[in-house]
Scaffold this motif. Structure first.
Motif, PDB file in Angstrom:
ATOM      1  N   GLY A  25       0.729  -1.335   0.243  1.00 23.36           N
ATOM      2  CA  GLY A  25       0.174  -0.260   0.162  1.00 23.36           C
ATOM      3  C   GLY A  25       0.966   1.463  -0.047  1.00 23.36           C
ATOM      4  O   GLY A  25       0.165   2.741  -0.746  1.00 23.36           O
ATOM      5  N   LYS A  26       1.772   1.221   0.731  1.00 20.35           N
ATOM      6  CA  LYS A  26       2.448   2.678   0.823  1.00 20.35           C
ATOM      7  C   LYS A  26       3.535   2.679  -0.205  1.00 20.35           C
ATOM      8  O   LYS A  26       2.814   3.936  -0.743  1.00 20.35           O
ATOM      9  N   GLY A  27       3.972   1.482  -0.927  1.00 20.86           N
ATOM     10  CA  GLY A  27       4.702   1.916  -2.308  1.00 20.86           C
ATOM     11  C   GLY A  27       3.801   2.231  -3.016  1.00 20.86           C
ATOM     12  O   GLY A  27       4.475   3.121  -4.742  1.00 20.86           O
ATOM     13  N   VAL A  95      14.910   3.301   5.389  1.00 19.18           N
ATOM     14  CA  VAL A  95      14.127   1.290   4.041  1.00 19.18           C
ATOM     15  C   VAL A  95      12.364   1.760   5.013  1.00 19.18           C
ATOM     16  O   VAL A  95      12.597   1.271   6.071  1.00 19.18           O
ATOM     17  N   ARG A  96      11.859   1.210   4.073  1.00 17.30           N
ATOM     18  CA  ARG A  96      10.357   1.867   5.217  1.00 17.30           C
ATOM     19  C   ARG A  96       9.115  -0.096   4.561  1.00 17.30           C
ATOM     20  O   ARG A  96       8.979  -0.086   3.422  1.00 17.30           O
ATOM     21  N   SER A  97       8.744  -0.703   5.368  1.00 20.98           N
ATOM     22  CA  SER A  97       8.073  -1.640   5.503  1.00 20.98           C
ATOM     23  C   SER A  97       6.644  -1.366   4.626  1.00 20.98           C
ATOM     24  O   SER A  97       6.525  -0.025   4.722  1.00 20.98           O
ATOM     25  N   VAL A 337      -2.188  11.355   6.535  1.00 18.89           N
ATOM     26  CA  VAL A 337      -0.778  12.008   5.661  1.00 18.89           C
ATOM     27  C   VAL A 337       0.359  11.883   6.297  1.00 18.89           C
ATOM     28  O   VAL A 337       0.213  13.113   7.640  1.00 18.89           O
ATOM     29  N   GLU A 338       1.380  11.720   6.045  1.00 13.95           N
ATOM     30  CA  GLU A 338       2.203  11.937   7.305  1.00 13.95           C
ATOM     31  C   GLU A 338       3.191  12.807   6.391  1.00 13.95           C
ATOM     32  O   GLU A 338       3.375  12.200   4.994  1.00 13.95           O
ATOM     33  N   PHE A 339       3.988  13.483   6.454  1.00 11.12           N
ATOM     34  CA  PHE A 339       4.494  14.854   6.192  1.00 11.12           C
ATOM     35  C   PHE A 339       5.913  15.547   6.584  1.00 11.12           C
ATOM     36  O   PHE A 339       5.988  14.957   7.930  1.00 11.12           O
TER      37      PHE A 339
END
Ligand code: ADP
Ligand code: MG
Ligand code: MG
Length: 886
Positions: A25-27, A95-97, A337-339
């Protein structure tokens, strides 16, 4: 597929059919936002397929993939004009899952990767900000040390805390460059001490270590537990996102934050979120510093002074606001949303559909239809029907202080407080004195019905989510915590014990049936608001669905509640529940203990006016709607007393001696009552019981007709039929009484006769049974018990083993099992073959389960019936089933 790695800006992503399955989802969303032209730091996604390869390759990345990673890294270096591991202008990475569905907090992320003893100096020189460079490095050692090298994070935190104590400061922000320098060398010492290795200085080793760690976190215990709870298959795997870092911790023109496009707790259409100046990553949620509000309005509403982002960074805020609107319009759902802001420049790091309360889910769905963002059908599909439960029951005021003393199963939602009582009589007594009680029992039985009704909530030490207590409590809308093995009940001394303390009769406790918490003292509750949005959504659901929704109810109160919740009739009115009333139980017992037909008739005559009165009331409330009345079903011994005192009382009334009553009780004892003398078998042996019940129904109808009161339409239902002759005899019995009552009163009455289908033989021989039945109602509780040969009340002991060993996906008493579905389908086909117009419904607990409701809709039933509090859930689930059928 040969491609394993996708740059965020890659055009190939557009060609992927289900990007979330491949990129997580994130990617997928990072890539989509990049293509939409939003400021996303450059990066790439290592696909979920690699996760699978990683585990197949002994938990190692193969060289082909490592090479692809290195060449994608070059692409990032070019765009950002920095180099990974460079001694002048080093590129740092996160580096994110990121799995297909978001699993908040379950897997790991590592920030500031690429720092070592040399590059940290370069970063310091390049940014002219030594404090920032050292702060970033220590964060990296902390995260990498924990996630990749397995050093428990408290080791690092303790070092920081001790250092602050010695220095006499409170906040991390009060530490300067030299402080962090000292801590960095302490951190490295801890790593060496715990892992016997130096902290890795080679940046490529760091990168591959971090990527592997993210893949490994897919199989971590917490991720496994989360998957189990949320039914996420382990084959899915996680993707890994490698992204260039942007910095919210470079000074006071930097910040990091989280923001929702609408308010996730009440659904209002206001931006809602929090941010922190000069901070990084999870600082906002970590709770070490108090975050500030994003909007001026939220700040004012909360009555705080610290400026909102709208006030402190007005330009960046305006830009953020625009992006939020675009994101919501694009995804057509509320976004989380993350910013990060780096030197007054805004970067978007993540967007996803935001988690929200049921209340806001309903409001947002309805608002979005009004805003023409989504259709009514989409709005209907957006809401998880089961989540409506929380809108229908009072809930605990979470703002108040809560002292949890034990936990059990969340068996029936809602919260209740009251005095602890251990018997139904005590609950009734206190109820008469207008006092609230919580009925605490090891387990409950049908005899406790009155007490359960009188109590505000029910707590049991034994029994699962479908135990008697749980089922009845849900039916009544009483909060219930069942099966709390943490409490030890002693009826004699009227106390229950937890590991820590003793609770006496009369002490006040609160139970939370939505979470299973047992709390000492009274906790205030908040009443549910069935708002305009809620009924609007329901009206759309009603316009959409074909399946009717009825309720299971036998008391006027429940019937009224169900009607208010939109029930379109009663699908199951269990007449035996009417027998347990204090005034009647003696006559019931007298009837059961009678030796002759005449004595039995005498006792039945006493019951007749009571039953008639109940029917009058219920038929009035359900005016114009169908009411299915089931004739007596349970084995007779369920009505008999257990205590000597009660046995004596019955003996007195019947006029026989104690011994005789006792011997009659043991005569009625059955080895296996579920398969014993019950249902229509009682009607065959003692037709006068059913005759009395039919008379009560018909006389109630006559009375209403004579008084010109509009009545419900009765459907008389014969339980536990398995053969054609049984239903034939029973139908003749009903018709005979109908004829008599009509003749006596010179009034015509309308009714139907039908049967429950709750035995496999009945399902298989449905064609013959349909010759005499005008309707079938599937009693799926018993049909499940008899199909499997599993007793529901005893299944608790092994059900978990069956679920753990994947023999059952879900408890078959919660969602209809496939085999039971097949039997229902056979009965539907055969029943219709005999009688095209046969009316079909379901009255088991499954009638309120969304998954089972979808089946009922597919197989062509006319209605489902469920407990009053599940009626709105069933209405919505039926609408969803209709939409998804097409
Ligand atoms: P989670 O899935 O737990 O939300 P994330 O991968 O989103 O984890 O990372 C957590 C936080 O780390 C983000 O909210 C963000 O603040 C920070 N972060 C992640 N990637 C970057 C980046 N490239 N630059 C700056 N901060 C980042
Ligand atoms: Mg995140
Ligand atoms: Mg039954």
């Amino acid at each position: 597929m040969n491609k394993f790695i996708f740059n965020f800006s890659s055009k190939e992503v557009k060609k992927i059919k289900n990007p979330k399955n491949i990129l997580g989802g994130k990617g997928a969303n990072l890539s989509e936002m990049g293509r939409m032209g939003f400021p996303v730091p450059p990066g790439f996604t290592i696909s979920t397929n690699v996760c699978d390869l990683f585990y197949k390759n002994k938990k190692k990345l193969n060289s082909k993939i490592i090479n692809q990673i290195k060449s994608e890294l070059k692409v990032i270096e070019k765009v950002v004009k920095k180099k990974f591991g460079d001694l002048k202008n080093p590129l740092l990475l996160s580096v994110r899952s990121g799995a297909r569905v978001s699993m908040p907090g379950m897997m790991d992320t590592i920030l500031n990767l690429g720092l070592n003893d040399e590059t940290v100096k370069a970063l310091s020189n390049k940014t002219l900000n030594g404090r920032f460079a050292k702060d970033s490095y220590r964060r990296f050692i902390q995260m990498y040390g924990n996630v990749v090298l397995g050093v428990e994070s408290h080791h690092f935190e303790e070092l920081i805390e001790n250092y602050k104590l010695t220095k006499g400061v409170l906040l991390d922000t009060e530490l300067d460059e030299s402080d962090w320098d000292g801590l960095i060398s302490d951190f490295k010492k801890v790593v060496k001490e715990k892992t016997q290795k130096d902290f890795p200085q080679n940046v490529y080793d760091q990168l591959l270590g971090a990527i592997s760690a993210v893949f490994l976190s897919w199989e971590s215990n917490r991720a496994k537990i989360y998957r189990k709870l949320n039914q996420i298959p382990s084959e899915w795997g996680t993707a890994v996102n490698v992204q260039s870092m942007v910095f919210g911790n470079m000074g006071n023109d930097c910040a990091t934050g989280v923001v929702f496009t609408r308010n996730p707790s009440d659904g209002s259409n206001d931006i809602y979120g929090e941010y922190l100046i000069n901070a990084q990553g999870e600082d906002v949620v970590a709770g070490t510093r108090t975050p500030q509000y994003i909007t001026k309005k939220a700040r004012k509403d909360a009555n705080v002074k610290d400026p909102s982002m709208e006030e402190s960074m007005p330009k960046v805020y305006k830009q953020l606001e625009k992006i939020l609107i675009k994101l919501e319009t694009h995804y057509k759902d509320m976004q989380d949303v993350e910013f990060t802001v780096e030197n007054n420049k805004l970067w978007i790091l993540q967007t996803r559909s935001g988690k929200r309360t049921s209340k806001s889910a309903v409001k947002i769905a309805v608002d979005m239809v009004k805003e023409k963002l989504i259709s009514k059908k989409q709005a209907i599909l957006r809401i998880d029907p089961s989540s409506l439960d929380t809108l229908l029951h009072p809930t605990l005021d979470e703002k108040s202080e809560i002292n949890v003393i034990a936990n059990g199963l969340p068996a029936s939602p809602g919260a209740a407080s009251g005095k602890v009582v251990f018997t139904s009589e005590e609950a009734e007594k206190l109820n008469d004195m207008m006092q609230d009680t919580i009925l605490v029992r090891v387990e409950t039985s049908p005899e406790d019905i009155q007490g359960m009704h009188a109590a505000k909530g029910i707590l049991t030490a034994r029994g699962g989510m479908t135990s008697h207590a749980a089922v009845v409590a849900r039916g009544m809308g009483r909060p219930c915590v069942s099966g709390s093995s943490e409490i030890d009940i002693n009826y004699e001394s009227k106390i229950f014990k937890t590991s820590e303390l003793e609770v006496k009769e009369g002490d006040i406790i609160t139970i939370d049936g939505s979470t299973g918490r047992i709390i000492l003292g009274k906790v205030p509750t908040v009443k549910p608001e069935i708002s305009g949005d809620f009924s609007k959504l329901m009206s759309w659901a009603d316009d959409t669905r074909k399946l009717k929704v009825r309720t299971n109810s036998e008391t006027p109160i429940d019937t009224k509640t169900a009607r208010d919740f939109g029930a379109e009739g009663i699908g199951l009115c269990r007449t035996e529940h009417m027998f347990f009333d204090e005034e009647r139980i003696l006559s019931v017992r007298e009837m059961i203990l009678s030796k002759s037909k005449e004595d039995r008739a005498k006792a039945l005559a006493k019951l007749l006016p009571h039953q008639k009165k109940d029917f009058v009331e219920i038929f009035k409330i359900m005016d114009g709607l169908p009411v299915t009345v089931r004739l007596l079903d349970p084995p007779l011994h369920e009505f008999l007393p257990h205590s000597d005192k009660e046995i004596q009382e019955v003996a007195n009334v019947v006029g026989v001696d104690l011994k005789e009553v006792k011997s009659r009780i043991s005569e009625l004892h059955e080895q296996n009552p579920m398969l014993g003398h019950r249902g229509c078998r009682l009607g065959i042996s003692y037709p006068e019981i059913y005759e009395m019940q039919c008379r009560a129904i018909f006389e109630a109808l006559v009375e209403l007709k004579k008084n010109k009161v509009k009545s419900a339409f009765p459907e008389i239902m014969i339980p536990l039929v398995s053969t054609e002759v049984e239903i034939k005899i029973m139908k003749e019995l009903v018709n005979k009484i109908a004829k008599t009552v009509q003749e006596e009163n010179k009034v015509k009455i309308d009714f139907m006769v039908g049967t429950m289908i709750e035995l496999p033989r009945a399902a298989v021989k449905a064609k013959d049974i349909a010759k005499h039945a005008e309707f079938f109602s599937f009693g799926t509780n018993d049909l499940t018990q008899t199909t499997f040969g599993i007793s529901r009340d005893d299944s608790g002991k092994f059900l978990n083993d069956y679920i753990d060993n994947k023999i059952f996906d879900i408890d078959p008493f919660v969602s209809i099992d496939e085999g039971v579905e097949d039997l229902i389908e056979i009965a539907v086909l055969k029943g219709k073959k005999q009688n095209k117009k046969i009316k079909l419904g379901i009255c088991g607990e499954h009638g309120g389960d969304p998954k089972s409701i979808a089946f009922c809709s597919r197989v062509g039933l006319n209605y489902v019936s469920c407990s009053p509090y599940r009626v709105p859930i069933a209405r919505l689930a039926a609408a969803q089933a209709e939409i998804l059928k097409k």
